[in-house]
Design a protein around this motif. Structure first.
Motif, PDB file in Angstrom:
ATOM      1  N   GLN A  28     109.853  38.852  80.705  1.00 36.42           N
ATOM      2  CA  GLN A  28     109.947  40.059  81.513  1.00 36.42           C
ATOM      3  C   GLN A  28     111.382  40.284  81.997  1.00 36.42           C
ATOM      4  O   GLN A  28     111.653  41.239  82.722  1.00 36.42           O
ATOM      5  CB  GLN A  28     109.001  39.965  82.712  1.00 36.42           C
ATOM      6  CG  GLN A  28     107.548  40.194  82.358  1.00 36.42           C
ATOM      7  CD  GLN A  28     107.298  41.601  81.841  1.00 36.42           C
ATOM      8  OE1 GLN A  28     107.623  42.587  82.492  1.00 36.42           O
ATOM      9  NE2 GLN A  28     106.709  41.708  80.656  1.00 36.42           N
ATOM     10  N   GLU A  56     108.676  45.027  92.069  1.00 36.00           N
ATOM     11  CA  GLU A  56     108.094  44.518  90.833  1.00 36.00           C
ATOM     12  C   GLU A  56     108.766  45.183  89.636  1.00 36.00           C
ATOM     13  O   GLU A  56     109.255  46.302  89.761  1.00 36.00           O
ATOM     14  CB  GLU A  56     106.592  44.785  90.694  1.00 36.00           C
ATOM     15  CG  GLU A  56     105.842  45.202  91.847  1.00 36.00           C
ATOM     16  CD  GLU A  56     104.387  45.523  91.620  1.00 36.00           C
ATOM     17  OE1 GLU A  56     103.627  45.095  92.486  1.00 36.00           O
ATOM     18  OE2 GLU A  56     104.034  46.216  90.643  1.00 36.00           O
ATOM     19  N   TYR A  58     108.396  45.577  85.120  1.00 33.94           N
ATOM     20  CA  TYR A  58     107.610  45.370  83.904  1.00 33.94           C
ATOM     21  C   TYR A  58     108.469  45.760  82.710  1.00 33.94           C
ATOM     22  O   TYR A  58     109.078  46.831  82.699  1.00 33.94           O
ATOM     23  CB  TYR A  58     106.344  46.234  83.912  1.00 33.94           C
ATOM     24  CG  TYR A  58     105.400  45.925  85.046  1.00 33.94           C
ATOM     25  CD1 TYR A  58     104.356  45.016  84.890  1.00 33.94           C
ATOM     26  CD2 TYR A  58     105.571  46.537  86.288  1.00 33.94           C
ATOM     27  CE1 TYR A  58     103.500  44.725  85.945  1.00 33.94           C
ATOM     28  CE2 TYR A  58     104.721  46.255  87.344  1.00 33.94           C
ATOM     29  CZ  TYR A  58     103.687  45.349  87.165  1.00 33.94           C
ATOM     30  OH  TYR A  58     102.843  45.062  88.208  1.00 33.94           O
ATOM     31  N   ILE A  75     102.966  44.406  77.107  1.00 36.82           N
ATOM     32  CA  ILE A  75     103.585  43.871  78.327  1.00 36.82           C
ATOM     33  C   ILE A  75     103.196  42.403  78.439  1.00 36.82           C
ATOM     34  O   ILE A  75     102.131  42.063  78.951  1.00 36.82           O
ATOM     35  CB  ILE A  75     103.151  44.661  79.575  1.00 36.82           C
ATOM     36  CG1 ILE A  75     103.511  46.145  79.416  1.00 36.82           C
ATOM     37  CG2 ILE A  75     103.784  44.086  80.838  1.00 36.82           C
ATOM     38  CD1 ILE A  75     103.128  47.019  80.609  1.00 36.82           C
ATOM     39  N   SER A  78     103.590  39.372  82.384  1.00 36.98           N
ATOM     40  CA  SER A  78     103.957  40.055  83.630  1.00 36.98           C
ATOM     41  C   SER A  78     103.090  39.534  84.764  1.00 36.98           C
ATOM     42  O   SER A  78     102.229  38.668  84.573  1.00 36.98           O
ATOM     43  CB  SER A  78     103.727  41.562  83.472  1.00 36.98           C
ATOM     44  OG  SER A  78     102.334  41.821  83.342  1.00 36.98           O
ATOM     45  N   PRO A  81      98.588  43.619  86.739  1.00 39.86           N
ATOM     46  CA  PRO A  81      98.845  45.043  86.996  1.00 39.86           C
ATOM     47  C   PRO A  81      97.952  45.604  88.102  1.00 39.86           C
ATOM     48  O   PRO A  81      96.783  45.236  88.225  1.00 39.86           O
ATOM     49  CB  PRO A  81      98.521  45.699  85.652  1.00 39.86           C
ATOM     50  CG  PRO A  81      97.513  44.783  85.031  1.00 39.86           C
ATOM     51  CD  PRO A  81      97.904  43.401  85.450  1.00 39.86           C
ATOM     52  N   PHE A 103      98.209  43.920  77.764  1.00 42.47           N
ATOM     53  CA  PHE A 103      98.728  43.083  78.847  1.00 42.47           C
ATOM     54  C   PHE A 103      98.320  41.638  78.598  1.00 42.47           C
ATOM     55  O   PHE A 103      97.152  41.365  78.284  1.00 42.47           O
ATOM     56  CB  PHE A 103      98.127  43.502  80.196  1.00 42.47           C
ATOM     57  CG  PHE A 103      98.645  44.789  80.761  1.00 42.47           C
ATOM     58  CD1 PHE A 103      99.667  44.796  81.696  1.00 42.47           C
ATOM     59  CD2 PHE A 103      98.087  46.001  80.381  1.00 42.47           C
ATOM     60  CE1 PHE A 103     100.132  45.982  82.233  1.00 42.47           C
ATOM     61  CE2 PHE A 103      98.538  47.201  80.911  1.00 42.47           C
ATOM     62  CZ  PHE A 103      99.568  47.186  81.843  1.00 42.47           C
TER      63      PHE A 103
END
Length: 339
Positions: A28, A56, A58, A75, A78, A81, A103
């Motif tokens: 990230q 934060e 991403y 993503i 991370s 979310p 994700f």
């Protein structure tokens, strides 16, 4: 009253140090985004602000589906979310032609139960994960004496045996050191018939991460390199994404000593934990092809970590189902060596 998180896209002229102050994982980091751009992948960076302060970040990569107008967002590793992030992502990608955003958070499964309810029904468990759902971690706040004591007896014996036989470990985070690692890594890839990234990709990763995040650690005996690791160090945590070894002098247990010295390097750098990147779960099948490196990592007294897993935020439900079906067919054909 706590202000709500406000999300916006981050431009390329943004401060990389400010971005990294909120990034939670090397994948990230600002540097990783730059690496992916150099490999030809589009990158979208997103910042979450509270009271006008960045809280934060991403890093999302965008991957075109060949021979179609569609793409997939990804993503990796991370934080978990929020529902507000999901709403924002749907808004900015509605004209992107994305089927879904995958994700794979750097979050343990036990920590997400109370957070799932706030996410929409279109946030679904993925049937095609990219990261293993299990890993192993080592607590580096413990003393070297304690870490040595908590090793499996065979691992501890192998470490001492390699030392006794004159195996030497050194860090060489230079181009020369990287070249040693690269040769050993691709020798291992060929030996194990592993289908991973090519040399150009690894060189790009090295070039993009070498100023602080990447470290090359090498084991050699009488001038012959026997094993090497490409390690990441980020935010007080050490990571072991890549390793390679020679077919020579395997009886010297150089890899066992190399891992022990990686642990010591992490402690020296100020790491509080060591993420060994991927593993089978506890109680694994000893005939599984991953059993060897799972057992190797387990020998150092690690803790098995069960990650939350892989999730898809579905943006185009119909095409998503067609994509999943075609992916399954393709995997079957590859497995049967028909493609």
């Amino acid at each position: 009253i706590i202000d709500a998180m406000v999300y916006q896209r981050i431009t390329t002229d943004f401060s990389s140090s400010e971005f990294n102050s909120c990034a939670n994982h090397p994948l990230q980091s600002w540097e990783w985004g730059e690496v992916r751009k150099k490999t030809g992948i589009r990158v979208i960076r997103i910042g979450g602000y509270n009271d006008n302060k960045l809280k934060e970040v991403y890093t999302m990569t965008v991957h075109k589906i060949p021979h179609t107008p569609f793409s997939i967002g990804y993503i990796p590793r991370s934080i978990w979310p929020s529902s507000e992030l999901v709403i924002f992502l749907k808004k900015i990608t509605e004209r992107e032609g994305m089927l879904f955003i995958k994700f794979e958070p750097d979050v343990e499964l036990s920590r997400i139960d109370s957070q799932m309810d706030s996410l929409p029904d279109t946030f679904v468990l993925s049937s095609h994960p990219l990261f293993p759902q299990w890993s192993q971690e080592l607590d580096l706040t413990k003393s070297e004496e304690t870490l040595m004591k908590e090793m499996k007896p065979k691992t501890r014996y192998n470490v001492h045996y390699a030392e006794k036989k004159g195996v030497r470990i050194y860090e060489d985070s230079t181009e020369a050191g990287y070249e040693v690692f690269e040769k050993l890594y691709f020798d291992t890839v060929e030996r194990q018939s592993y289908h991973g990234h090519d040399k150009s990709y690894h060189q790009t990763v090295w070039n993009g991460m070498k100023n602080g995040i990447s470290h090359i650690l090498i084991a050699e005996h009488e001038g012959v390199p026997l094993s090497a690791y490409h390690l990441f160090y980020f935010k007080h945590k050490l990571y072991y994404p890549y390793g390679g070894s020679s077919d020579q002098k395997r009886n010297l247990m150089a890899s066992n000593l190399l891992m022990w010295e990686a642990i010591k390097l992490g402690k020296k750098r100020g790491a509080t934990s060591f993420d060994m990147w991927g593993s089978l779960p506890q109680g694994y099948d000893s005939t599984n092809k991953w059993a060897g490196f799972t057992r190797f990592k387990e020998g150092y007294g690690t803790r098995f970590v069960h990650y939350a897993g892989s999730y898809d935020l579905v943006l185009n439900p119909l095409m998503y189902q067609l994509y999943k079906a075609s992916y399954t067919v393709r995997e079957f054909l590859l497995q049967k060596k028909l493609l």
